[in-house]
Design a protein around this motif. Sequence first.
Motif, PDB file in Angstrom:
ATOM      1  N   SER A 181      -6.938  -1.040   0.694  1.00  0.00           N
ATOM      2  CA  SER A 181      -7.459  -0.643   2.044  1.00  0.00           C
ATOM      3  C   SER A 181      -8.429  -0.213   1.877  1.00  0.00           C
ATOM      4  O   SER A 181      -9.218   1.289   1.661  1.00  0.00           O
ATOM      5  CB  SER A 181      -5.864  -0.156   2.242  1.00  0.00           C
ATOM      6  OG  SER A 181      -5.909   0.573   3.492  1.00  0.00           O
ATOM      7  N   GLN A 196      -6.723  -4.304   4.661  1.00  0.00           N
ATOM      8  CA  GLN A 196      -6.481  -4.850   3.461  1.00  0.00           C
ATOM      9  C   GLN A 196      -6.852  -6.039   3.084  1.00  0.00           C
ATOM     10  O   GLN A 196      -6.615  -7.198   3.509  1.00  0.00           O
ATOM     11  CB  GLN A 196      -4.895  -5.212   3.940  1.00  0.00           C
ATOM     12  CG  GLN A 196      -4.535  -3.107   4.735  1.00  0.00           C
ATOM     13  CD  GLN A 196      -3.280  -3.608   5.043  1.00  0.00           C
ATOM     14  OE1 GLN A 196      -2.359  -2.785   5.183  1.00  0.00           O
ATOM     15  NE2 GLN A 196      -3.441  -4.008   6.723  1.00  0.00           N
ATOM     16  N   PHE A 220       0.686  -0.707   0.002  1.00  0.00           N
ATOM     17  CA  PHE A 220      -0.156  -0.029  -0.095  1.00  0.00           C
ATOM     18  C   PHE A 220       0.125   1.004   0.041  1.00  0.00           C
ATOM     19  O   PHE A 220       2.134   1.084   0.271  1.00  0.00           O
ATOM     20  CB  PHE A 220      -0.753  -0.264   1.058  1.00  0.00           C
ATOM     21  CG  PHE A 220      -2.115  -0.991   1.487  1.00  0.00           C
ATOM     22  CD1 PHE A 220      -2.706  -0.969   0.119  1.00  0.00           C
ATOM     23  CD2 PHE A 220      -1.486  -2.156   1.953  1.00  0.00           C
ATOM     24  CE1 PHE A 220      -3.857  -2.287   0.197  1.00  0.00           C
ATOM     25  CE2 PHE A 220      -2.352  -2.940   1.854  1.00  0.00           C
ATOM     26  CZ  PHE A 220      -2.973  -3.725   0.938  1.00  0.00           C
TER      27      PHE A 220
END
Length: 238
Positions: free
Chosen positions: A159, A211, A24
Amino acid sequence: MNRVLKSPFLVALLAGVVVLVIAFVPAFWQVLRGSSTAPVSAPEAPWSIAARGDSVSAFGLQLPGSTLADAERRWGEGLQLAVMAETGQPGALEGYVERFDSGGVGGRLLLATALDDAELLRLQQTAAERQPAGGTLWRYPLRASERQALGAAPLVGLSFIPAANLDAQTLRQRFGEPDEIIAPGGRLEHWLYPARGLAIAVDAEGRELLQVVAPADFERRLRAPLKAAASPAASAPR
């Protein structure tokens, strides 16, 4: 080498220590801001995350398979795109929907992409402006022409932070028992569901973080970085 494989993309807290999660973006603060987009249907609720073999569907997207163009068609101008980078670094291209109503559960959605260093540096140079994002972090919003040109860029991670807290009991009812918990008993636990490419950060004092990556990428992008950030004794198999 692809930037996603070399550097962290999402800042998360693990037992009071900053954890860098490879899948991420670095500008985690962006998801805490509010805006508006159109609501989505119940099948895109967080607990509708479903895996089929090596792919997973979540929040109306597919990993692997979905691209920035897919996200652009879904959210249009509600999807914000920018390179987030420390001074002198390639950084990462992030896409985010500042307010995402996922089947009645509001929150913030971030999209991680896969671009190499050369492309990220080029995007910084062609950006219309450079905006301060705290400390030595800078935000380089994409021009409209760049958004279109980058449509084929693959999405590699999602996310989601719910606006309301989801307690452990609710999470267990919705997702079942995790296969593994990293840092059990601490303020921040990480619940791992590798078959679904899902990791949930369960914060006893704040909001949760979901996530999602392709199941085949779970070890490399989520479990390994989280394990490395925890002490050897901070994880427990279920």
